[in-house]
Design a protein around this motif. Structure first.
Motif, PDB file in Angstrom:
ATOM      1  N   GLN A  28       0.818  -1.198   0.000  1.00 55.56           N
ATOM      2  CA  GLN A  28       0.000   0.000   0.000  1.00 55.56           C
ATOM      3  C   GLN A  28       0.856   1.254   0.000  1.00 55.56           C
ATOM      4  OE1 GLN A  28      -2.388  -0.450   3.428  1.00 55.56           O
ATOM      5  NE2 GLN A  28      -3.708  -2.001   2.516  1.00 55.56           N
ATOM      6  N   ASN A  29       2.064   1.180   0.480  1.00 53.84           N
ATOM      7  CA  ASN A  29       2.923   2.345   0.540  1.00 53.84           C
ATOM      8  C   ASN A  29       3.604   2.644  -0.788  1.00 53.84           C
ATOM      9  OD1 ASN A  29       2.319   2.839   3.171  1.00 53.84           O
ATOM     10  ND2 ASN A  29       4.143   1.850   3.977  1.00 53.84           N
ATOM     11  N   THR A  30       3.623   1.695  -1.672  1.00 57.32           N
ATOM     12  CA  THR A  30       4.231   1.953  -2.969  1.00 57.32           C
ATOM     13  C   THR A  30       3.345   2.902  -3.747  1.00 57.32           C
ATOM     14  OG1 THR A  30       3.149   0.032  -3.939  1.00 57.32           O
ATOM     15  CG2 THR A  30       5.373  -0.279  -3.039  1.00 57.32           C
ATOM     16  N   SER A  31       3.946   3.694  -4.585  1.00 60.92           N
ATOM     17  CA  SER A  31       3.163   4.697  -5.311  1.00 60.92           C
ATOM     18  C   SER A  31       2.284   4.005  -6.337  1.00 60.92           C
ATOM     19  CB  SER A  31       4.077   5.714  -5.980  1.00 60.92           C
ATOM     20  OG  SER A  31       4.884   5.069  -6.935  1.00 60.92           O
ATOM     21  N   ASN A  32       1.007   4.090  -6.116  1.00 57.82           N
ATOM     22  CA  ASN A  32       0.035   3.517  -7.027  1.00 57.82           C
ATOM     23  C   ASN A  32      -0.356   4.594  -8.021  1.00 57.82           C
ATOM     24  OD1 ASN A  32      -1.909   2.023  -8.253  1.00 57.82           O
ATOM     25  ND2 ASN A  32      -3.147   1.688  -6.435  1.00 57.82           N
ATOM     26  N   ASP A  33      -0.257   4.310  -9.315  1.00 59.85           N
ATOM     27  CA  ASP A  33      -0.517   5.319 -10.337  1.00 59.85           C
ATOM     28  C   ASP A  33      -1.955   5.822 -10.291  1.00 59.85           C
ATOM     29  OD1 ASP A  33       2.036   5.286 -11.214  1.00 59.85           O
ATOM     30  OD2 ASP A  33       1.666   3.949 -12.906  1.00 59.85           O
ATOM     31  N   SER A  34      -2.881   4.984  -9.900  1.00 61.50           N
ATOM     32  CA  SER A  34      -4.271   5.421  -9.896  1.00 61.50           C
ATOM     33  C   SER A  34      -4.550   6.382  -8.756  1.00 61.50           C
ATOM     34  CB  SER A  34      -5.203   4.210  -9.805  1.00 61.50           C
ATOM     35  OG  SER A  34      -4.992   3.540  -8.585  1.00 61.50           O
ATOM     36  N   ASP A  35      -3.770   6.373  -7.695  1.00 62.53           N
ATOM     37  CA  ASP A  35      -3.983   7.246  -6.551  1.00 62.53           C
ATOM     38  C   ASP A  35      -3.245   8.573  -6.673  1.00 62.53           C
ATOM     39  OD1 ASP A  35      -5.555   5.321  -5.411  1.00 62.53           O
ATOM     40  OD2 ASP A  35      -3.962   4.510  -4.159  1.00 62.53           O
ATOM     41  N   GLU A  36      -2.306   8.662  -7.565  1.00 63.81           N
ATOM     42  CA  GLU A  36      -1.507   9.874  -7.704  1.00 63.81           C
ATOM     43  C   GLU A  36      -2.301  10.933  -8.461  1.00 63.81           C
ATOM     44  OE1 GLU A  36       2.815  11.253  -9.436  1.00 63.81           O
ATOM     45  OE2 GLU A  36       2.287   9.136  -9.396  1.00 63.81           O
ATOM     46  N   LEU A  37      -2.330  12.146  -7.920  1.00 63.68           N
ATOM     47  CA  LEU A  37      -3.066  13.236  -8.558  1.00 63.68           C
ATOM     48  C   LEU A  37      -2.128  14.085  -9.404  1.00 63.68           C
ATOM     49  CD1 LEU A  37      -5.378  14.365  -5.645  1.00 63.68           C
ATOM     50  CD2 LEU A  37      -5.957  12.928  -7.585  1.00 63.68           C
ATOM     51  N   ILE A  38      -2.586  14.414 -10.600  1.00 64.52           N
ATOM     52  CA  ILE A  38      -1.816  15.199 -11.552  1.00 64.52           C
ATOM     53  C   ILE A  38      -2.640  16.438 -11.899  1.00 64.52           C
ATOM     54  CG2 ILE A  38      -0.740  15.200 -13.844  1.00 64.52           C
ATOM     55  CD1 ILE A  38       0.560  13.236 -12.023  1.00 64.52           C
ATOM     56  N   GLU A  39      -1.974  17.579 -12.043  1.00 63.00           N
ATOM     57  CA  GLU A  39      -2.667  18.813 -12.389  1.00 63.00           C
ATOM     58  C   GLU A  39      -2.906  18.886 -13.890  1.00 63.00           C
ATOM     59  OE1 GLU A  39      -2.240  23.627 -11.746  1.00 63.00           O
ATOM     60  OE2 GLU A  39      -0.555  22.323 -11.267  1.00 63.00           O
ATOM     61  N   CYS A  40      -4.126  19.171 -14.264  1.00 66.04           N
ATOM     62  CA  CYS A  40      -4.468  19.361 -15.674  1.00 66.04           C
ATOM     63  C   CYS A  40      -3.780  20.628 -16.161  1.00 66.04           C
ATOM     64  CB  CYS A  40      -5.985  19.465 -15.839  1.00 66.04           C
ATOM     65  SG  CYS A  40      -6.496  19.828 -17.525  1.00 66.04           S
ATOM     66  N   SER A  41      -3.162  20.565 -17.326  1.00 68.27           N
ATOM     67  CA  SER A  41      -2.408  21.715 -17.819  1.00 68.27           C
ATOM     68  C   SER A  41      -3.315  22.814 -18.377  1.00 68.27           C
ATOM     69  CB  SER A  41      -1.411  21.272 -18.883  1.00 68.27           C
ATOM     70  OG  SER A  41      -2.098  20.664 -19.959  1.00 68.27           O
ATOM     71  N   LYS A  42      -4.578  22.510 -18.624  1.00 63.50           N
ATOM     72  CA  LYS A  42      -5.485  23.512 -19.181  1.00 63.50           C
ATOM     73  C   LYS A  42      -6.343  24.172 -18.100  1.00 63.50           C
ATOM     74  CE  LYS A  42      -8.783  24.132 -22.930  1.00 63.50           C
ATOM     75  NZ  LYS A  42      -9.506  23.459 -24.011  1.00 63.50           N
ATOM     76  N   CYS A  43      -7.039  23.364 -17.264  1.00 61.46           N
ATOM     77  CA  CYS A  43      -7.951  23.946 -16.272  1.00 61.46           C
ATOM     78  C   CYS A  43      -7.360  23.959 -14.866  1.00 61.46           C
ATOM     79  CB  CYS A  43      -9.287  23.207 -16.269  1.00 61.46           C
ATOM     80  SG  CYS A  43      -9.175  21.490 -15.725  1.00 61.46           S
ATOM     81  N   HIS A  44      -6.206  23.361 -14.675  1.00 58.47           N
ATOM     82  CA  HIS A  44      -5.453  23.362 -13.422  1.00 58.47           C
ATOM     83  C   HIS A  44      -6.180  22.671 -12.259  1.00 58.47           C
ATOM     84  CE1 HIS A  44      -2.496  25.853 -15.337  1.00 58.47           C
ATOM     85  NE2 HIS A  44      -3.449  26.692 -15.712  1.00 58.47           N
TER      86      HIS A  44
END
Length: 65
Positions: A28-44
């Motif tokens: 659970q401590n490993t970085s799960n790609d589905s849980d990581e939040l990324i900022e949208c480059s258009k609407c932020h």
């Protein structure tokens, strides 16, 4: 002499049970790609990484695609 050996064995068992906590490989401590939040480059807004569409300008959310 026998009592000393028994006392050492009991002490070792107690030490192993309570004080010798090894680092557990917690999946659970490993970085799960589905849980990581990324900022949208258009609407932020921040969206999960698996919901992004990657373009040359960066990540786009579903609403901006």
């Amino acid at each position: 002499m026998f009592k000393l050996i028994i006392l050492i064995v009991i002490g070792f068992i107690v030490y192993k049970m309570f004080f010798d906590k090894k680092v557990e490989n917690n999946s659970q401590n490993t970085s799960n790609d589905s849980d990581e939040l990324i900022e949208c480059s258009k609407c932020h807004t921040f969206v999960p990484k698996n919901e992004c569409k990657w373009t040359n300008s960066g990540c786009l959310c579903k609403d901006c695609q």
